[in-house]
Design an enzyme around this catalytic site. Structure first.
Site, PDB file in Angstrom:
ATOM      1  N   SER B  24       0.861  -1.176   0.000  1.00 13.52           N
ATOM      2  CA  SER B  24       0.000   0.000   0.000  1.00 13.52           C
ATOM      3  C   SER B  24       0.902   1.231   0.000  1.00 13.52           C
ATOM      4  O   SER B  24       1.936   1.229  -0.675  1.00 13.52           O
ATOM      5  CB  SER B  24      -0.925  -0.053   1.210  1.00 13.52           C
ATOM      6  OG  SER B  24      -1.886   0.957   1.137  1.00 13.52           O
ATOM      7  N   HIS B  51      -2.860  -1.568  -3.089  1.00 11.15           N
ATOM      8  CA  HIS B  51      -3.942  -0.591  -2.927  1.00 11.15           C
ATOM      9  C   HIS B  51      -3.782   0.492  -3.976  1.00 11.15           C
ATOM     10  O   HIS B  51      -2.690   0.983  -4.216  1.00 11.15           O
ATOM     11  CB  HIS B  51      -3.903   0.016  -1.524  1.00 11.15           C
ATOM     12  CG  HIS B  51      -4.270  -0.977  -0.468  1.00 11.15           C
ATOM     13  ND1 HIS B  51      -4.032  -0.770   0.857  1.00 11.15           N
ATOM     14  CD2 HIS B  51      -4.863  -2.191  -0.557  1.00 11.15           C
ATOM     15  CE1 HIS B  51      -4.474  -1.813   1.550  1.00 11.15           C
ATOM     16  NE2 HIS B  51      -4.962  -2.689   0.711  1.00 11.15           N
ATOM     17  N   ASP B 144      -4.402  -4.280   6.326  1.00  9.98           N
ATOM     18  CA  ASP B 144      -4.763  -5.232   5.276  1.00  9.98           C
ATOM     19  C   ASP B 144      -3.571  -6.155   4.999  1.00  9.98           C
ATOM     20  O   ASP B 144      -2.431  -5.704   4.928  1.00  9.98           O
ATOM     21  CB  ASP B 144      -5.162  -4.470   4.000  1.00  9.98           C
ATOM     22  CG  ASP B 144      -5.866  -5.380   3.007  1.00  9.98           C
ATOM     23  OD1 ASP B 144      -6.375  -6.445   3.395  1.00  9.98           O
ATOM     24  OD2 ASP B 144      -5.917  -5.001   1.816  1.00  9.98           O
TER      25      ASP B 144
END
Ligand SMILES: C[S@@+](CC[C@H](N)C(=O)[O-])C[C@H]1O[C@@H](n2cnc3c(N)ncnc32)[C@H](O)[C@@H]1O
Lengths: 276, 203
Positions: B24, B51, B144
């Site tokens: 991310s 992401h 995540d």
């Protein structure tokens, strides 16, 4: 909801029971997403495990209706993939109109109706809304009621407006709804030629012939066997040289009937039926 | 780079079938560097879940491809996972792996505020590839991927996180550390070294 691991054998018990009792067949849904949806239901209803769910499904028909609504994925947007709508407006619809002034469209898996409203707005802005008959279907009657109501959360309108602008709509999206206590209430006049009806793509048979079918982000929840079957249904429901649109990250090339279609636009996943 | 062809310091005796990489905020440069230095004939398929902006469908894979030694593709639903390929989860879809080694995509709600969610890619891959999977989790600002790494470890797969002190934002790798035992904590260069050793181990 990601914590629980559910066994394939447990999923089988669920789909078998539902098939027997309620005549819905989820046996050929894509395994991994179906499994997550079941896990989500367990969490939502605070059930310890699949046996509890099975017992409840067995004795409670009302609960099954809720289950059906929860198990389906209804996430949608207006003008999702704006470039798709540009392609429809500039190429596909003009093409259809070369041969028929009046034509028909089927939204298979219309969810809460955003895609249908997008279509109606495109047709309205082309000045041909009354030339088109639209049928919009979904397996989930709860979401169909939402489609009929068309009162969307104002916070969802942000992305819808953004998409509409990217698409290059003629006006502001606000022209098509009024705000009422946190909801965007769509102009019902847009759907005057739309019939919303419950239909299960798994068990349903062809009910009419169309010039364009949209089935976007629906078949991703089916396995290959079911995709083949549903493509047969669409093939039967399309006039020769009519169009089929699927989601931008889907493909027909792995389907049995793929050779009866050609790709018209690979980026936007628009196909044309070329063989009966 | 100095690749020892003798004995690897990593445990590579396990015919790995796939590598999943999650990242991310702060992971783009790391990923770029990895892709740039990957051997052109690298065999183990790499599945990346990064992401990214939900409403920007194009541009990301192209940006990664500019410097990559190998072509990166966004898979389509039901596509077969193939040796030697590198895949990237498409915008606004979850990307999963299905039994039979095919991809599956989904538009269901966001997990950890993300779609694509790394947990979904990792967990479905762990389910299918079991102990033949390598999971690599890079820099990022939320948790995540932590549960995904846990699942990979439970199935006997290999887990690697980017060295937190090197991360722009280390929430992601440290969340994984809290959730499960991690096999290797590596810097970007060490990850590259690892992948190269894996490559030489396979040819
Ligand atoms: C993710 S939504 C897609 C909405 C819209 N087409 C779009 O692309 O934004 C998927 C819809 O397919 C419906 N669906 C799932 N299985 C179905 C079936 N067997 N028959 C008809 N509709 C189904 C779900 O209820 C859900 O509303």
């Amino acid at each position: 909801m990601l914590q629980q691991e559910i066994e394939i054998s447990e999923l089988r018990l669920i789909t078998d029971l539902i098939k027997q009792k309620y005549d819905y067949d989820f046996g050929n849904y894509a395994m991994s997403s179906f499994k997550r949806r079941v896990a989500r239901v367990l969490e939502l209803y605070k059930m310890e495990g699949v046996p509890t769910l099975l017992r409840r499904l067995d004795i409670d028909a009302k609960f099954f209706k809720e289950f059906l609504a929860e198990i389906t994925v209804n996430v949608t947007e207006m003008f999702r993939d704006p470039t798709f709508w540009v392609e429809l407006k500039t190429h596909i619809i003009p093409h259809i109109r070369q041969n028929n002034e009046n034509f028909s469209i089927w939204h298979a898996g219309c969810s809460s109706g955003e895609e249908v409203y997008s279509m109606a707005i495109v047709l309205e802005e082309m000045g041909i809304l009354d030339n088109v008959k639209i049928v919009a279907t979904d397996i989930d009657h709860v979401i169909l009621d939402k489609a009929r109501e068309a009162r969307y959360h104002i916070k969802n309108m942000e992305v819808n407006k953004k998409n509409y602008t990217t698409f290059g709509g003629l006006y502001n999206l606000e022209n098509y709804y009024k705000e009422e206590s946190g909801k965007a209430v769509m102009d019902q006049n847009l759907v005057r030629n739309v019939e919303f009806r419950e239909q299960n793509l798994v068990t349903g048979s062809a009910f009419s012939k169309f010039d364009l079918i949209l089935c976007r982000n629906v078949m991703i929840y089916f396995n290959q066997t079911l995709q083949n079957q549903v493509l047969r249904l669409f093939h039967e429901s399309l006039h020769k040289y009519a169009y089929l649109a699927i989601g931008s990250k889907e493909s027909l090339i792995w389907c049995e009937l793929a050779n009866k279609f050609i790709v018209v636009n690979n980026e936007e996943k628009i196909y044309k039926k070329i063989r009966d | 780079m100095n690749i020892s062809l003798t004995k690897s310091k990593y445990n590579l005796n396990n015919q790995y079938k796939a590598i999943v990489i999650g990242g991310s905020a702060g992971s783009f440069q790391v990923i770029s560097k990895i892709l740039q230095n990957l051997p052109e004939d690298f065999q183990v398929p790499i599945i990346m879940c990064l992401h990214r902006l939900k409403d920007v469908r194009n541009g990301f894979v192209e940006a990664l491809n500019i410097k990559s030694a190998k072509l990166i593709e966004e898979p389509e639903d039901k596509e077969q996972i193939r040796k030697g390929k590198i895949y990237l989860a498409p915008a606004n879809y979850h990307l999963g792996v299905e039994l039979g080694n095919t991809f599956t995509i989904s538009t269901e709600g966001m997990f950890n505020n993300s779609r694509p969610a790394i947990d979904i890619t990792f967990m479905t891959a762990a389910y299918v590839f079991r102990n033949k999977l390598i999971g690599i989790l890079l820099s990022g600002a939320n948790k995540d991927g932590a549960l995904g790494m846990k699942r990979i470890a439970e199935k006997g797969g290999l887990t690697i996180i980017q060295e937190p002190s090197e991360c722009l934002i280390d929430t992601m790798p440290t969340s994984a550390l809290k959730e499960t035992a991690i096999d290797y904590t590596l810097t970007t260069d060490e990850i590259l070294d690892f992948l190269n050793q894996l490559h030489y181990h396979y040819v």
